[in-house]
Design a protein around this motif. Sequence first.
Motif, PDB file in Angstrom:
ATOM      1  N   VAL A 159       0.857  -1.180   0.000  1.00  0.00           N
ATOM      2  CA  VAL A 159       0.000   0.000   0.000  1.00  0.00           C
ATOM      3  C   VAL A 159       0.896   1.233   0.000  1.00  0.00           C
ATOM      4  O   VAL A 159       1.851   1.313   0.772  1.00  0.00           O
ATOM      5  N   ILE A 160       0.582   2.182  -0.889  1.00  0.00           N
ATOM      6  CA  ILE A 160       1.309   3.440  -0.951  1.00  0.00           C
ATOM      7  C   ILE A 160       0.316   4.591  -0.857  1.00  0.00           C
ATOM      8  O   ILE A 160      -0.897   4.380  -0.960  1.00  0.00           O
ATOM      9  N   LYS A 161       0.834   5.785  -0.669  1.00  0.00           N
ATOM     10  CA  LYS A 161       0.008   6.995  -0.750  1.00  0.00           C
ATOM     11  C   LYS A 161       0.347   7.674  -2.071  1.00  0.00           C
ATOM     12  O   LYS A 161       1.514   7.983  -2.328  1.00  0.00           O
ATOM     13  N   ARG A 162      -0.664   7.907  -2.873  1.00  0.00           N
ATOM     14  CA  ARG A 162      -0.399   8.514  -4.172  1.00  0.00           C
ATOM     15  C   ARG A 162       0.113   9.935  -4.028  1.00  0.00           C
ATOM     16  O   ARG A 162       0.908  10.405  -4.858  1.00  0.00           O
ATOM     17  N   SER A 163      -0.271  10.616  -2.956  1.00  0.00           N
ATOM     18  CA  SER A 163       0.221  11.979  -2.735  1.00  0.00           C
ATOM     19  C   SER A 163       1.734  12.000  -2.518  1.00  0.00           C
ATOM     20  O   SER A 163       2.392  13.001  -2.816  1.00  0.00           O
ATOM     21  N   ASP A 164       2.313  10.891  -2.025  1.00  0.00           N
ATOM     22  CA  ASP A 164       3.770  10.805  -1.855  1.00  0.00           C
ATOM     23  C   ASP A 164       4.499  10.851  -3.199  1.00  0.00           C
ATOM     24  O   ASP A 164       5.696  11.128  -3.250  1.00  0.00           O
ATOM     25  N   PHE A 165       3.778  10.558  -4.282  1.00  0.00           N
ATOM     26  CA  PHE A 165       4.370  10.519  -5.613  1.00  0.00           C
ATOM     27  C   PHE A 165       3.840  11.650  -6.503  1.00  0.00           C
ATOM     28  O   PHE A 165       3.900  11.555  -7.733  1.00  0.00           O
ATOM     29  N   GLY A 166       3.311  12.704  -5.888  1.00  0.00           N
ATOM     30  CA  GLY A 166       2.844  13.856  -6.664  1.00  0.00           C
ATOM     31  C   GLY A 166       1.599  13.576  -7.478  1.00  0.00           C
ATOM     32  O   GLY A 166       1.378  14.207  -8.508  1.00  0.00           O
ATOM     33  N   ALA A 167       0.768  12.639  -7.014  1.00  0.00           N
ATOM     34  CA  ALA A 167      -0.446  12.263  -7.744  1.00  0.00           C
ATOM     35  C   ALA A 167      -1.665  12.299  -6.828  1.00  0.00           C
ATOM     36  O   ALA A 167      -2.567  11.485  -6.950  1.00  0.00           O
ATOM     37  N   GLY A 168      -1.711  13.272  -5.902  1.00  0.00           N
ATOM     38  CA  GLY A 168      -2.744  13.285  -4.869  1.00  0.00           C
ATOM     39  C   GLY A 168      -3.992  14.087  -5.180  1.00  0.00           C
ATOM     40  O   GLY A 168      -4.775  14.375  -4.279  1.00  0.00           O
ATOM     41  N   LYS A 169      -4.206  14.451  -6.428  1.00  0.00           N
ATOM     42  CA  LYS A 169      -5.386  15.241  -6.803  1.00  0.00           C
ATOM     43  C   LYS A 169      -6.668  14.591  -6.277  1.00  0.00           C
ATOM     44  O   LYS A 169      -6.839  13.385  -6.349  1.00  0.00           O
ATOM     45  N   TYR A 170      -7.546  15.409  -5.727  1.00  0.00           N
ATOM     46  CA  TYR A 170      -8.876  15.042  -5.208  1.00  0.00           C
ATOM     47  C   TYR A 170      -8.844  14.238  -3.912  1.00  0.00           C
ATOM     48  O   TYR A 170      -9.885  13.788  -3.440  1.00  0.00           O
ATOM     49  N   ALA A 171      -7.681  14.057  -3.308  1.00  0.00           N
ATOM     50  CA  ALA A 171      -7.643  13.381  -2.001  1.00  0.00           C
ATOM     51  C   ALA A 171      -8.186  14.362  -0.960  1.00  0.00           C
ATOM     52  O   ALA A 171      -7.959  15.561  -1.067  1.00  0.00           O
ATOM     53  N   PRO A 172      -8.899  13.932   0.032  1.00  0.00           N
ATOM     54  CA  PRO A 172      -9.205  12.548   0.382  1.00  0.00           C
ATOM     55  C   PRO A 172     -10.483  11.995  -0.235  1.00  0.00           C
ATOM     56  O   PRO A 172     -10.814  10.843   0.004  1.00  0.00           O
ATOM     57  N   ALA A 173     -11.243  12.812  -1.000  1.00  0.00           N
ATOM     58  CA  ALA A 173     -12.488  12.298  -1.593  1.00  0.00           C
ATOM     59  C   ALA A 173     -12.193  11.059  -2.431  1.00  0.00           C
ATOM     60  O   ALA A 173     -12.898  10.051  -2.333  1.00  0.00           O
ATOM     61  N   VAL A 174     -11.160  11.146  -3.243  1.00  0.00           N
ATOM     62  CA  VAL A 174     -10.666   9.962  -3.942  1.00  0.00           C
ATOM     63  C   VAL A 174      -9.500   9.481  -3.091  1.00  0.00           C
ATOM     64  O   VAL A 174      -8.562  10.234  -2.818  1.00  0.00           O
ATOM     65  N   GLY A 175      -9.577   8.263  -2.614  1.00  0.00           N
ATOM     66  CA  GLY A 175      -8.625   7.739  -1.633  1.00  0.00           C
ATOM     67  C   GLY A 175      -7.164   7.997  -1.969  1.00  0.00           C
ATOM     68  O   GLY A 175      -6.735   7.789  -3.102  1.00  0.00           O
ATOM     69  N   ASP A 176      -6.424   8.451  -0.960  1.00  0.00           N
ATOM     70  CA  ASP A 176      -4.994   8.670  -1.121  1.00  0.00           C
ATOM     71  C   ASP A 176      -4.235   7.343  -1.034  1.00  0.00           C
ATOM     72  O   ASP A 176      -3.211   7.169  -1.680  1.00  0.00           O
ATOM     73  N   GLU A 177      -4.753   6.411  -0.249  1.00  0.00           N
ATOM     74  CA  GLU A 177      -4.116   5.099  -0.139  1.00  0.00           C
ATOM     75  C   GLU A 177      -4.454   4.250  -1.355  1.00  0.00           C
ATOM     76  O   GLU A 177      -5.610   4.112  -1.732  1.00  0.00           O
ATOM     77  N   VAL A 178      -3.406   3.709  -1.965  1.00  0.00           N
ATOM     78  CA  VAL A 178      -3.551   2.891  -3.160  1.00  0.00           C
ATOM     79  C   VAL A 178      -2.917   1.536  -2.875  1.00  0.00           C
ATOM     80  O   VAL A 178      -1.774   1.460  -2.414  1.00  0.00           O
ATOM     81  N   THR A 179      -3.660   0.477  -3.132  1.00  0.00           N
ATOM     82  CA  THR A 179      -3.123  -0.874  -2.985  1.00  0.00           C
ATOM     83  C   THR A 179      -2.560  -1.322  -4.318  1.00  0.00           C
ATOM     84  O   THR A 179      -3.281  -1.311  -5.335  1.00  0.00           O
ATOM     85  N   LEU A 180      -1.287  -1.654  -4.332  1.00  0.00           N
ATOM     86  CA  LEU A 180      -0.654  -2.205  -5.532  1.00  0.00           C
ATOM     87  C   LEU A 180      -0.660  -3.724  -5.401  1.00  0.00           C
ATOM     88  O   LEU A 180      -0.313  -4.268  -4.367  1.00  0.00           O
ATOM     89  N   ASP A 181      -1.046  -4.397  -6.471  1.00  0.00           N
ATOM     90  CA  ASP A 181      -1.071  -5.858  -6.508  1.00  0.00           C
ATOM     91  C   ASP A 181      -0.429  -6.283  -7.821  1.00  0.00           C
ATOM     92  O   ASP A 181      -0.950  -5.975  -8.892  1.00  0.00           O
ATOM     93  N   ILE A 182       0.693  -6.946  -7.734  1.00  0.00           N
ATOM     94  CA  ILE A 182       1.453  -7.297  -8.922  1.00  0.00           C
ATOM     95  C   ILE A 182       1.409  -8.804  -9.147  1.00  0.00           C
ATOM     96  O   ILE A 182       1.790  -9.576  -8.271  1.00  0.00           O
ATOM     97  N   ALA A 183       0.942  -9.198 -10.316  1.00  0.00           N
ATOM     98  CA  ALA A 183       0.994 -10.587 -10.759  1.00  0.00           C
ATOM     99  C   ALA A 183       2.141 -10.680 -11.751  1.00  0.00           C
ATOM    100  O   ALA A 183       2.147  -9.962 -12.755  1.00  0.00           O
ATOM    101  N   LEU A 184       3.136 -11.522 -11.474  1.00  0.00           N
ATOM    102  CA  LEU A 184       4.345 -11.575 -12.294  1.00  0.00           C
ATOM    103  C   LEU A 184       4.663 -13.001 -12.700  1.00  0.00           C
ATOM    104  O   LEU A 184       4.560 -13.912 -11.878  1.00  0.00           O
ATOM    105  N   GLU A 185       5.032 -13.168 -13.968  1.00  0.00           N
ATOM    106  CA  GLU A 185       5.570 -14.425 -14.452  1.00  0.00           C
ATOM    107  C   GLU A 185       6.814 -14.104 -15.277  1.00  0.00           C
ATOM    108  O   GLU A 185       6.836 -13.107 -16.012  1.00  0.00           O
ATOM    109  N   ALA A 186       7.844 -14.919 -15.146  1.00  0.00           N
ATOM    110  CA  ALA A 186       9.090 -14.713 -15.878  1.00  0.00           C
ATOM    111  C   ALA A 186       9.702 -16.064 -16.219  1.00  0.00           C
ATOM    112  O   ALA A 186       9.546 -17.034 -15.480  1.00  0.00           O
ATOM    113  N   VAL A 187      10.404 -16.103 -17.353  1.00  0.00           N
ATOM    114  CA  VAL A 187      10.975 -17.348 -17.877  1.00  0.00           C
ATOM    115  C   VAL A 187      12.472 -17.168 -18.049  1.00  0.00           C
ATOM    116  O   VAL A 187      12.943 -16.098 -18.448  1.00  0.00           O
ATOM    117  N   VAL A 188      13.234 -18.212 -17.763  1.00  0.00           N
ATOM    118  CA  VAL A 188      14.682 -18.139 -17.875  1.00  0.00           C
ATOM    119  C   VAL A 188      15.080 -17.800 -19.307  1.00  0.00           C
ATOM    120  O   VAL A 188      14.433 -18.200 -20.265  1.00  0.00           O
TER     121      VAL A 188
END
Length: 189
Positions: A159-188
């Motif tokens: 979980v990050i705060k988008r305002s920490d990355f200069g992307a906090g427009k409309y916070a707090p009405a639009v949530g400042d906390e953003v959940t990142l979920d990464i699905a990754l696959e990689a092959v040798v």
Amino acid sequence: MKKTLIAAAFATFFAGQALAAPQTYVIDSSHTFPRFSYNHMGMSKQILRFNKTTGTVVLDKAAKDAKVDVTIDTTTIDTGFEAFDGHIQGADFLDTAKFPTATFKSTKVVFEGDKPASIEGDLTIKGITKPVTLTVTSFFNGPHPMLKKEAVGANATTVIKRSDFGAGKYAPAVGDEVTLDIALEAVVK
């Protein structure tokens, strides 16, 4: 006879060293999708994704060490609605005209047994770099069932705060906390 035994011992030692060498895996962009979600004005949890991700994972199973280097093409944001894609790419949020990529570079991978449990690293969005810790929720390492090559797969979240990355427009009405979920696959390689 003695020379043969010594030669065999050296050969076994060096063969073991070769097997223990770190493996480099290239991210499969067709199966790697960073997603993020946030609270939209208390009405719903919005879930968006990026469609193009590149990078590598280096895994040293014997040393229980790894490195992750990921680049996300932020111009490939997918909200499911083209006009909204453009809105999120604008200067108030991702500003993809100036910053077309976001990156994650690991600084430490913590293992529990033979599997990574968390990945510490530097996340850069809009040219701003902050340390984050990803919690690994699933991990696979073995032969890819279709490609017949060694592969890794994982899911990780933070979980990050988008305002920490200069992307906090409309916070707090639009949530400042953003959940990142990464699905990754990689092959040798």
